[in-house]
Design an enzyme around this catalytic site. Sequence first.
Site, mmCIF file in Angstrom:
data_model
loop_
_atom_site.group_PDB
_atom_site.id
_atom_site.type_symbol
_atom_site.label_atom_id
_atom_site.label_comp_id
_atom_site.label_asym_id
_atom_site.label_seq_id
_atom_site.Cartn_x
_atom_site.Cartn_y
_atom_site.Cartn_z
ATOM 1 N N TYR A 187 -1.241 0.444 10.847
ATOM 2 C CA TYR A 187 -1.552 -0.239 9.577
ATOM 3 C C TYR A 187 -0.354 -0.160 8.619
ATOM 4 C CZ TYR A 187 -3.577 -0.817 4.875
ATOM 5 O OH TYR A 187 -3.816 -1.191 3.576
ATOM 6 N N THR B 2 0.810 -1.219 0.000
ATOM 7 C CA THR B 2 0.000 0.000 0.000
ATOM 8 C C THR B 2 0.844 1.270 0.000
ATOM 9 O OG1 THR B 2 -1.416 1.347 1.426
ATOM 10 C CG2 THR B 2 -0.180 -0.380 2.509
ATOM 11 N N LYS C 239 1.901 -3.271 7.249
ATOM 12 C CA LYS C 239 1.988 -3.550 5.809
ATOM 13 C C LYS C 239 3.442 -3.522 5.313
ATOM 14 C CE LYS C 239 -2.124 -4.326 4.027
ATOM 15 N NZ LYS C 239 -2.427 -5.383 3.051
ATOM 16 N N GLU D 218 0.225 3.608 1.833
ATOM 17 C CA GLU D 218 0.337 4.035 3.235
ATOM 18 C C GLU D 218 1.755 3.799 3.758
ATOM 19 O OE1 GLU D 218 -1.592 5.191 6.143
ATOM 20 O OE2 GLU D 218 -2.547 6.203 4.458
HETATM 21 P P1 NAP Z 1 -11.481 -4.649 2.411
HETATM 22 O O1 NAP Z 1 -12.657 -4.328 1.538
HETATM 23 O O2 NAP Z 1 -11.451 -4.124 3.797
HETATM 24 O O3 NAP Z 1 -11.359 -6.242 2.461
HETATM 25 C C1 NAP Z 1 -10.526 -6.888 3.380
HETATM 26 C C2 NAP Z 1 -10.783 -8.384 3.310
HETATM 27 O O4 NAP Z 1 -9.918 -9.030 4.260
HETATM 28 C C3 NAP Z 1 -12.214 -8.808 3.678
HETATM 29 O O5 NAP Z 1 -12.618 -9.860 2.828
HETATM 30 C C4 NAP Z 1 -12.047 -9.331 5.099
HETATM 31 O O6 NAP Z 1 -13.010 -10.306 5.462
HETATM 32 C C5 NAP Z 1 -10.680 -9.992 4.992
HETATM 33 N N1 NAP Z 1 -10.054 -10.243 6.276
HETATM 34 C C6 NAP Z 1 -9.900 -9.384 7.310
HETATM 35 N N2 NAP Z 1 -9.281 -9.978 8.345
HETATM 36 C C7 NAP Z 1 -9.048 -11.270 7.963
HETATM 37 C C8 NAP Z 1 -8.475 -12.392 8.592
HETATM 38 N N3 NAP Z 1 -7.978 -12.311 9.843
HETATM 39 N N4 NAP Z 1 -8.407 -13.554 7.915
HETATM 40 C C9 NAP Z 1 -8.903 -13.647 6.656
HETATM 41 N N5 NAP Z 1 -9.478 -12.622 5.996
HETATM 42 C C10 NAP Z 1 -9.543 -11.438 6.645
HETATM 43 O O7 NAP Z 1 -10.131 -4.189 1.703
HETATM 44 P P2 NAP Z 1 -9.840 -3.850 0.156
HETATM 45 O O8 NAP Z 1 -10.060 -2.408 -0.053
HETATM 46 O O9 NAP Z 1 -10.506 -4.859 -0.692
HETATM 47 O O10 NAP Z 1 -8.265 -4.067 0.111
HETATM 48 C C11 NAP Z 1 -7.699 -5.327 -0.243
HETATM 49 C C12 NAP Z 1 -6.263 -5.370 0.226
HETATM 50 O O11 NAP Z 1 -5.516 -4.337 -0.413
HETATM 51 C C13 NAP Z 1 -6.066 -5.141 1.719
HETATM 52 O O12 NAP Z 1 -4.957 -5.929 2.122
HETATM 53 C C14 NAP Z 1 -5.713 -3.671 1.824
HETATM 54 O O13 NAP Z 1 -4.977 -3.428 2.989
HETATM 55 C C15 NAP Z 1 -4.911 -3.490 0.554
HETATM 56 N N6 NAP Z 1 -4.925 -2.156 -0.042
HETATM 57 C C16 NAP Z 1 -6.115 -1.539 -0.314
HETATM 58 C C17 NAP Z 1 -6.118 -0.299 -0.943
HETATM 59 C C18 NAP Z 1 -7.403 0.419 -1.266
HETATM 60 O O14 NAP Z 1 -7.353 1.624 -1.533
HETATM 61 N N7 NAP Z 1 -8.542 -0.277 -1.310
HETATM 62 C C19 NAP Z 1 -4.894 0.306 -1.289
HETATM 63 C C20 NAP Z 1 -3.707 -0.376 -1.024
HETATM 64 C C21 NAP Z 1 -3.736 -1.619 -0.411
HETATM 65 P P3 NAP Z 1 -14.420 -9.896 6.180
HETATM 66 O O15 NAP Z 1 -15.251 -9.311 5.085
HETATM 67 O O16 NAP Z 1 -14.920 -11.158 6.704
HETATM 68 O O17 NAP Z 1 -14.047 -8.901 7.237
HETATM 69 O O1 G4F Z 2 -10.634 6.821 2.976
HETATM 70 P P1 G4F Z 2 -9.595 6.725 4.030
HETATM 71 O O2 G4F Z 2 -10.014 6.125 5.322
HETATM 72 O O3 G4F Z 2 -8.378 5.962 3.372
HETATM 73 P P2 G4F Z 2 -6.821 5.891 3.741
HETATM 74 O O4 G4F Z 2 -6.578 6.170 5.166
HETATM 75 O O5 G4F Z 2 -6.093 6.716 2.746
HETATM 76 O O6 G4F Z 2 -6.514 4.330 3.509
HETATM 77 C C1 G4F Z 2 -6.992 3.637 2.348
HETATM 78 O O7 G4F Z 2 -6.023 3.722 1.330
HETATM 79 C C2 G4F Z 2 -4.766 3.069 1.638
HETATM 80 C C3 G4F Z 2 -3.849 3.278 0.418
HETATM 81 O O8 G4F Z 2 -3.177 4.503 0.545
HETATM 82 C C4 G4F Z 2 -5.046 1.598 1.886
HETATM 83 F F1 G4F Z 2 -3.868 0.955 2.119
HETATM 84 C C5 G4F Z 2 -5.975 1.460 3.075
HETATM 85 O O9 G4F Z 2 -6.267 0.077 3.265
HETATM 86 C C6 G4F Z 2 -7.270 2.193 2.753
HETATM 87 O O10 G4F Z 2 -7.902 1.525 1.689
HETATM 88 O O11 G4F Z 2 -9.022 8.183 4.342
HETATM 89 C C7 G4F Z 2 -8.529 9.030 3.312
HETATM 90 C C8 G4F Z 2 -8.244 10.400 3.890
HETATM 91 C C9 G4F Z 2 -7.424 10.396 5.184
HETATM 92 O O12 G4F Z 2 -6.465 11.403 5.114
HETATM 93 C C10 G4F Z 2 -8.418 10.731 6.277
HETATM 94 O O13 G4F Z 2 -7.874 11.401 7.403
HETATM 95 O O14 G4F Z 2 -9.489 11.021 4.244
HETATM 96 C C11 G4F Z 2 -9.354 11.649 5.504
HETATM 97 N N1 G4F Z 2 -10.670 11.793 6.117
HETATM 98 C C12 G4F Z 2 -11.252 12.994 6.419
HETATM 99 N N2 G4F Z 2 -12.443 12.765 7.004
HETATM 100 C C13 G4F Z 2 -11.497 10.815 6.495
HETATM 101 C C14 G4F Z 2 -12.614 11.414 7.049
HETATM 102 N N3 G4F Z 2 -11.364 9.472 6.381
HETATM 103 C C15 G4F Z 2 -12.402 8.710 6.837
HETATM 104 N N4 G4F Z 2 -12.312 7.372 6.711
HETATM 105 N N5 G4F Z 2 -13.517 9.256 7.422
HETATM 106 C C16 G4F Z 2 -13.664 10.616 7.569
HETATM 107 O O15 G4F Z 2 -14.672 11.079 8.086
#
Ligand code: NAP
Ligand code: G4F
Length: 323
Positions: free
Chosen positions: A150, A126, A154, A128
Amino acid sequence: MNKHALITGVTGQDGAYLAKLLLDKGYRVYGLVARRSTDTSWRLRELGIASDIEFIEGDLADACSVQRAVIKSRPDEVYNLGAQSFVGSSWDQPVTTGIVDGLAVTHVLEAIRQFSPESRFYQASTSEMFGLIQAERQDESTPFYPRSPYGVAKLYGHWITVNYRESFNLHASSGILFNHESPLRGIEFVTRKVTDAVARIKLGKQKELRLGNIDAKRDWGYAGDYVEAMWLMLQQDQADDYVVATGRTASVRDMCALAFEHVGLNYQDHVVIDPRFFRPAEVDVLLGNPAKAQRKLGWSARTTLAELVAMMVEADLRRVSKE
Ligand code: NAP
Ligand code: G4F
């Protein structure tokens, strides 16, 4: 013979889109799913693929169940997407986050090393990990400086992937993905929180939207585009690490303006800043440089932020009007 893929986190946003992509390509898809007290397959049902996936019960924190999943699925490709993925919760559950997002990556790599060394492995790293950014545009050589439990967890997952590749010659790749969103995004993340609120405000079911730091900037893309990059990484002869991003950044404020404008409203009339949503340490700005993914994978983001926001608002209008 159909290829086999094992996806951890198959019920999450990316897991659902990736499973759809692989099923469409003719893969047999296995999903590791943790036992929960409620049904977590709503995304797979929305995509119409819930009955096409072979679920294997297990938890990333439980090495035995991870081993069993690898043995049972006989995977050509393993995508490790499972994680406690919400940055905000990682301060409330730092140890669980460290185990699941960090140490447990080794459970998957060890299971592959011992029982299926020919399997190709994808690790969901990520942006992050860049945290307090050390370069204006972040690429594969930018030093890491995580700002949350987090991000720290990661970073372990990322480096253990590199280490197993170098130590045991596994085909293990790490995708350093910047934020990617969709109508299947969890409601706790800011984009979906905004688009859901826009739909509710437009339909007269909510008055205000409470947010934290709306000056934070992110490089936001569409999850449907990003899962293609994951698959492409595992089709390369050599495993490697790739930044996956749009190369553009926008603030939460900009994103709000787009979402409210889409339904003819002004965000300034509805957004209230609430200190409860500020984080102990913030990642102020992220901006990726996806040149390597473009050059080596032939991948680039296709969906603009305006298109993404429109897609999410429309989906939430449909959902909220059906309630
Ligand atoms: P998400 O919607 O939160 O999905 C996370 C998945 O992980 C869910 O299926 C959850 O299952 C499962 N999980 C959580 N804890 C677990 C455990 N202990 N054992 C097995 N499964 C578990 O996340 P996403 O947005 O699809 O992201 C996918 C991956 O990419 C994550 O690793 C995230 O950190 C990474 N990532 C995401 C982004 C982004 O912007 N979306 C960016 C960079 C990296 P349940 O539904 O049962 O909770
Ligand atoms: O949507 P966020 O919670 O995503 P964040 O923290 O960037 O993390 C996501 O992206 C990562 C990749 O860079 C992934 F690895 C991670 O798993 C996840 O998918 O927050 C985005 C931004 C932050 O700066 C936060 O402080 O939005 C700001 N924010 C402002 N108000 C808020 C809010 N975030 C959330 N969730 N809720 C608020 O009310």
